[in-house]
Motif scaffolding. Sequence first.
Motif, PDB file in Angstrom:
ATOM      1  N   SER A 169      11.022 -25.425  19.893  1.00  0.00           N
ATOM      2  CA  SER A 169      10.676 -24.659  18.705  1.00  0.00           C
ATOM      3  C   SER A 169      10.222 -25.566  17.555  1.00  0.00           C
ATOM      4  O   SER A 169      10.849 -26.580  17.257  1.00  0.00           O
ATOM      5  N   GLY A 170       9.130 -25.160  16.933  1.00  0.00           N
ATOM      6  CA  GLY A 170       8.599 -25.930  15.817  1.00  0.00           C
ATOM      7  C   GLY A 170       7.864 -25.032  14.842  1.00  0.00           C
ATOM      8  O   GLY A 170       7.453 -23.915  15.167  1.00  0.00           O
ATOM      9  N   THR A 171       7.685 -25.558  13.612  1.00  0.00           N
ATOM     10  CA  THR A 171       6.975 -24.839  12.553  1.00  0.00           C
ATOM     11  C   THR A 171       5.914 -25.750  11.965  1.00  0.00           C
ATOM     12  O   THR A 171       6.185 -26.918  11.664  1.00  0.00           O
ATOM     13  N   ILE A 172       4.703 -25.209  11.803  1.00  0.00           N
ATOM     14  CA  ILE A 172       3.590 -25.954  11.211  1.00  0.00           C
ATOM     15  C   ILE A 172       3.096 -25.198   9.997  1.00  0.00           C
ATOM     16  O   ILE A 172       2.871 -23.990  10.054  1.00  0.00           O
ATOM     17  N   ILE A 173       2.913 -25.905   8.897  1.00  0.00           N
ATOM     18  CA  ILE A 173       2.405 -25.308   7.668  1.00  0.00           C
ATOM     19  C   ILE A 173       1.146 -26.058   7.259  1.00  0.00           C
ATOM     20  O   ILE A 173       1.158 -27.293   7.151  1.00  0.00           O
ATOM     21  N   ASP A 174       0.040 -25.326   7.075  1.00  0.00           N
ATOM     22  CA  ASP A 174      -1.158 -25.959   6.516  1.00  0.00           C
ATOM     23  C   ASP A 174      -1.601 -25.159   5.294  1.00  0.00           C
ATOM     24  O   ASP A 174      -0.855 -24.321   4.787  1.00  0.00           O
ATOM     25  N   SER A 175      -2.792 -25.402   4.811  1.00  0.00           N
ATOM     26  CA  SER A 175      -3.228 -24.789   3.557  1.00  0.00           C
ATOM     27  C   SER A 175      -3.436 -23.287   3.666  1.00  0.00           C
ATOM     28  O   SER A 175      -3.499 -22.592   2.649  1.00  0.00           O
ATOM     29  N   ALA A 176      -3.535 -22.754   4.899  1.00  0.00           N
ATOM     30  CA  ALA A 176      -3.815 -21.329   5.068  1.00  0.00           C
ATOM     31  C   ALA A 176      -2.695 -20.562   5.735  1.00  0.00           C
ATOM     32  O   ALA A 176      -2.437 -19.410   5.401  1.00  0.00           O
ATOM     33  N   ASN A 177      -2.013 -21.192   6.694  1.00  0.00           N
ATOM     34  CA  ASN A 177      -1.108 -20.441   7.557  1.00  0.00           C
ATOM     35  C   ASN A 177       0.208 -21.171   7.798  1.00  0.00           C
ATOM     36  O   ASN A 177       0.290 -22.393   7.652  1.00  0.00           O
ATOM     37  N   THR A 178       1.194 -20.399   8.216  1.00  0.00           N
ATOM     38  CA  THR A 178       2.447 -20.938   8.735  1.00  0.00           C
ATOM     39  C   THR A 178       2.527 -20.531  10.201  1.00  0.00           C
ATOM     40  O   THR A 178       2.440 -19.352  10.522  1.00  0.00           O
ATOM     41  N   LEU A 179       2.684 -21.527  11.084  1.00  0.00           N
ATOM     42  CA  LEU A 179       2.657 -21.280  12.518  1.00  0.00           C
ATOM     43  C   LEU A 179       3.970 -21.721  13.142  1.00  0.00           C
ATOM     44  O   LEU A 179       4.492 -22.804  12.824  1.00  0.00           O
ATOM     45  N   THR A 180       4.503 -20.904  14.047  1.00  0.00           N
ATOM     46  CA  THR A 180       5.719 -21.267  14.778  1.00  0.00           C
ATOM     47  C   THR A 180       5.510 -21.007  16.261  1.00  0.00           C
ATOM     48  O   THR A 180       4.740 -20.127  16.647  1.00  0.00           O
ATOM     49  N   SER A 181       6.226 -21.764  17.102  1.00  0.00           N
ATOM     50  CA  SER A 181       6.181 -21.556  18.553  1.00  0.00           C
ATOM     51  C   SER A 181       7.353 -22.280  19.193  1.00  0.00           C
ATOM     52  O   SER A 181       7.997 -23.129  18.578  1.00  0.00           O
ATOM     53  N   GLU A 182       7.626 -21.955  20.443  1.00  0.00           N
ATOM     54  CA  GLU A 182       8.674 -22.632  21.191  1.00  0.00           C
ATOM     55  C   GLU A 182       8.207 -23.998  21.668  1.00  0.00           C
ATOM     56  O   GLU A 182       8.957 -24.966  21.664  1.00  0.00           O
ATOM     57  N   ILE A 183       6.963 -24.079  22.112  1.00  0.00           N
ATOM     58  CA  ILE A 183       6.389 -25.319  22.636  1.00  0.00           C
ATOM     59  C   ILE A 183       5.073 -25.560  21.915  1.00  0.00           C
ATOM     60  O   ILE A 183       4.293 -24.629  21.701  1.00  0.00           O
ATOM     61  N   GLY A 184       4.818 -26.811  21.533  1.00  0.00           N
ATOM     62  CA  GLY A 184       3.572 -27.112  20.846  1.00  0.00           C
ATOM     63  C   GLY A 184       3.132 -28.545  21.045  1.00  0.00           C
ATOM     64  O   GLY A 184       3.950 -29.437  21.239  1.00  0.00           O
ATOM     65  N   ARG A 185       1.819 -28.739  21.018  1.00  0.00           N
ATOM     66  CA  ARG A 185       1.235 -30.081  21.115  1.00  0.00           C
ATOM     67  C   ARG A 185       0.207 -30.242  19.998  1.00  0.00           C
ATOM     68  O   ARG A 185      -0.576 -29.328  19.747  1.00  0.00           O
ATOM     69  N   TYR A 186       0.219 -31.411  19.374  1.00  0.00           N
ATOM     70  CA  TYR A 186      -0.683 -31.685  18.267  1.00  0.00           C
ATOM     71  C   TYR A 186      -1.572 -32.869  18.607  1.00  0.00           C
ATOM     72  O   TYR A 186      -1.072 -33.963  18.888  1.00  0.00           O
ATOM     73  N   PHE A 187      -2.896 -32.641  18.600  1.00  0.00           N
ATOM     74  CA  PHE A 187      -3.879 -33.693  18.847  1.00  0.00           C
ATOM     75  C   PHE A 187      -4.367 -34.156  17.479  1.00  0.00           C
ATOM     76  O   PHE A 187      -5.016 -33.404  16.752  1.00  0.00           O
ATOM     77  N   MET A 188      -4.103 -35.401  17.146  1.00  0.00           N
ATOM     78  CA  MET A 188      -4.332 -35.853  15.776  1.00  0.00           C
ATOM     79  C   MET A 188      -5.794 -36.126  15.460  1.00  0.00           C
ATOM     80  O   MET A 188      -6.219 -35.940  14.321  1.00  0.00           O
ATOM     81  N   VAL A 189      -6.553 -36.583  16.435  1.00  0.00           N
ATOM     82  CA  VAL A 189      -7.943 -36.939  16.141  1.00  0.00           C
ATOM     83  C   VAL A 189      -8.796 -35.699  15.883  1.00  0.00           C
ATOM     84  O   VAL A 189      -9.446 -35.597  14.842  1.00  0.00           O
ATOM     85  N   PRO A 190      -8.752 -34.638  16.755  1.00  0.00           N
ATOM     86  CA  PRO A 190      -9.479 -33.414  16.390  1.00  0.00           C
ATOM     87  C   PRO A 190      -8.668 -32.488  15.495  1.00  0.00           C
ATOM     88  O   PRO A 190      -9.144 -31.422  15.126  1.00  0.00           O
ATOM     89  N   GLU A 191      -7.414 -32.887  15.170  1.00  0.00           N
ATOM     90  CA  GLU A 191      -6.504 -32.064  14.382  1.00  0.00           C
ATOM     91  C   GLU A 191      -6.406 -30.666  14.982  1.00  0.00           C
ATOM     92  O   GLU A 191      -6.734 -29.658  14.360  1.00  0.00           O
ATOM     93  N   LYS A 192      -5.929 -30.654  16.211  1.00  0.00           N
ATOM     94  CA  LYS A 192      -5.843 -29.419  16.987  1.00  0.00           C
ATOM     95  C   LYS A 192      -4.417 -29.231  17.498  1.00  0.00           C
ATOM     96  O   LYS A 192      -3.760 -30.186  17.911  1.00  0.00           O
ATOM     97  N   PHE A 193      -3.950 -27.989  17.491  1.00  0.00           N
ATOM     98  CA  PHE A 193      -2.644 -27.636  18.033  1.00  0.00           C
ATOM     99  C   PHE A 193      -2.813 -26.792  19.294  1.00  0.00           C
ATOM    100  O   PHE A 193      -3.722 -25.965  19.382  1.00  0.00           O
ATOM    101  N   GLN A 194      -1.907 -26.983  20.245  1.00  0.00           N
ATOM    102  CA  GLN A 194      -1.771 -26.083  21.386  1.00  0.00           C
ATOM    103  C   GLN A 194      -0.346 -25.546  21.367  1.00  0.00           C
ATOM    104  O   GLN A 194       0.610 -26.324  21.339  1.00  0.00           O
ATOM    105  N   PHE A 195      -0.217 -24.217  21.371  1.00  0.00           N
ATOM    106  CA  PHE A 195       1.086 -23.573  21.273  1.00  0.00           C
ATOM    107  C   PHE A 195       1.366 -22.750  22.518  1.00  0.00           C
ATOM    108  O   PHE A 195       0.465 -22.129  23.085  1.00  0.00           O
ATOM    109  N   VAL A 196       2.636 -22.697  22.927  1.00  0.00           N
ATOM    110  CA  VAL A 196       3.067 -21.897  24.076  1.00  0.00           C
ATOM    111  C   VAL A 196       4.379 -21.213  23.725  1.00  0.00           C
ATOM    112  O   VAL A 196       5.270 -21.834  23.135  1.00  0.00           O
ATOM    113  N   ASP A 197       4.502 -19.935  24.089  1.00  0.00           N
ATOM    114  CA  ASP A 197       5.733 -19.142  23.969  1.00  0.00           C
ATOM    115  C   ASP A 197       6.072 -18.773  22.525  1.00  0.00           C
ATOM    116  O   ASP A 197       6.288 -19.647  21.677  1.00  0.00           O
ATOM    117  N   ASN A 198       6.142 -17.470  22.289  1.00  0.00           N
ATOM    118  CA  ASN A 198       6.533 -16.928  20.985  1.00  0.00           C
ATOM    119  C   ASN A 198       5.740 -17.551  19.834  1.00  0.00           C
ATOM    120  O   ASN A 198       6.299 -17.924  18.798  1.00  0.00           O
TER     121      ASN A 198
END
Length: 571
Positions: free
Chosen positions: A153-182
């Motif tokens: 479980s994790g929480t991500i906050i950026d300038s537009a949205n608040t995102l939560t999920s059970e599983i997540g991956r963050y790619f720093m170079v393209p600044e991309k998230f992949q989320f799985v479950d809830n």
Amino acid sequence: MIRLLLLNIFLFFLCLASAQEEPEEDVKQINIVYGANFTKDEERFPGASIFSKDERQVQFEHQGADLWCDIAIFYQKENKLRAIGNIRMKQGDSIQMTSGKINYDGNTRLAKAWEKVVLKNTGSGTGTGTGMTLMTDTLYFDREKQESYYTSSGTIIDSANTLTSEIGRYFMVPEKFQFVDNVHILNPDYTIDSKQLDYYQNSKNAYMYGPSTITGETYKIYCERGYYDTKIESGYGIKNTRIDYNNRIIEGDSVYFDKATEFASATNNIVVTDTVNNGVIRAHYAEVFKAKDSVFATKRAVSISLVEQDSLYMHGDTLLLTGKPDHRILRAFRNAKFYKTDLSGKCDSIHFDQSSGITQLIREPILWNVDNQMTGDSIYIISDMETEKLDSLKVINNAFIISLDSISMKGYNQAKGKDLFGKFIDNSLKIVDLVKNTEVIYYMYNDDDELIGINKTICSEIRLLLAKNEIEDITFFTNPDGDIFPEKDLPESSRKLKGFIWRGDERILSKDDIFDEDDNNIELVKIKGVDNRLDLEEEQEKNENEEDPIQNSNPINGLTTKKGPPLPKKE
């Protein structure tokens, strides 16, 4: 002073010993920038050097990243580090991470951080001006790939949205998230819930790969694969997509939506449901305009509505539905046809006004009420607005009604006049009045179904009473002129009124007959868009279960330093 001197001598010999060993190719050693309160505990941490803070925190550097902590257990030979307490890790100008504990492998550049982990990307290094904050209990940070991921479980906050999920991956170079479950995205204007979702921090675009629901102020979207621009609330779904939109439900293989223009469109196997009037439009392409409260549909388009517990199917090359729920107007353009169990017809165009209950058949109309064929220049079907039942019928100019004689199956009962007015009772045509220059040809039988003769009469007005969709009685008004002729005395050429055309082979006998060959052979367009994404769960579970030599070493319990609290117990 003596302590610092001894520490520097110790570090010198450590570096000398390290230099004498041949390090692996392309692997750089973790460097000690500042270390104090040095101790060793070979029984519990063989080969490790233990440092703890004094006025300054312990500091390490490794390939462009700096790490500060209160306590460090450093395995120099293995090039591994375990840090504890008030950890701060910084990479470049934009990446910062804080946590309670961290394990770091200098060979693989893989870090595992836990206890109130916060990862920040200020965006200054990318020139985008964007920023984000990731919070979780445990985070894996792969500096080699510039990726981080969590599985608890994790929480991500950026300038537009608040995102939560059970599983997540963050790619720093393209600044991309992949989320799985809830997966849940919270925005003041909408929410997104998904099984699996990709999110791009710079563009704020979301790609959904599992059951997903987007709920806005005036709409609700469900899809199992799709795209959504969270900045402008626009996107599309390409698998099991449904939009609940302004008293309408839009479903199709591909559905597009844009909030700003209040527009939605759908492609292939479309169903548009009017939730107020319980009407349905099916097609292979449709557009919905919210502001105009209209639907445009084409490619095997058909409108389906309920009339007296019977479905009425209306088709045209193009369907256009406009107006508010209590004043819908339906138009079918070009090659228009309709079918109901006991009523069907076709013409060039159909116009239906819900507020008046009038259906108009325009240009070369033909109407079948069971076995009765009716034609004229224009045909109007009127419904009772209170009962919503068929009420009456008007055929204006050149009215002609024909039915095949059901006994002989050879001759035709016919009546014609300038205009025709019909009355429906219990949804069946019961009374037909023909006015002005009327003529009739009617086959008359006795009770034993024996032909008495053929009635051929002209007069000013005729009334036909129908039973079981056959003529039961005829009444002539104003100077009728005619007779009942024996069959042998009336030649075949005189048994058809002028203008007679029997079109029984065109009769629409089922809902499928409203479509022609071109409608049935439409080639559906190939839907393109969001491709399948590999499931992350298996890969992340594998990484989570990999053995961690530092994490699985002897537990830290009760070690103390001259300054600072005891080392925390290993969880």
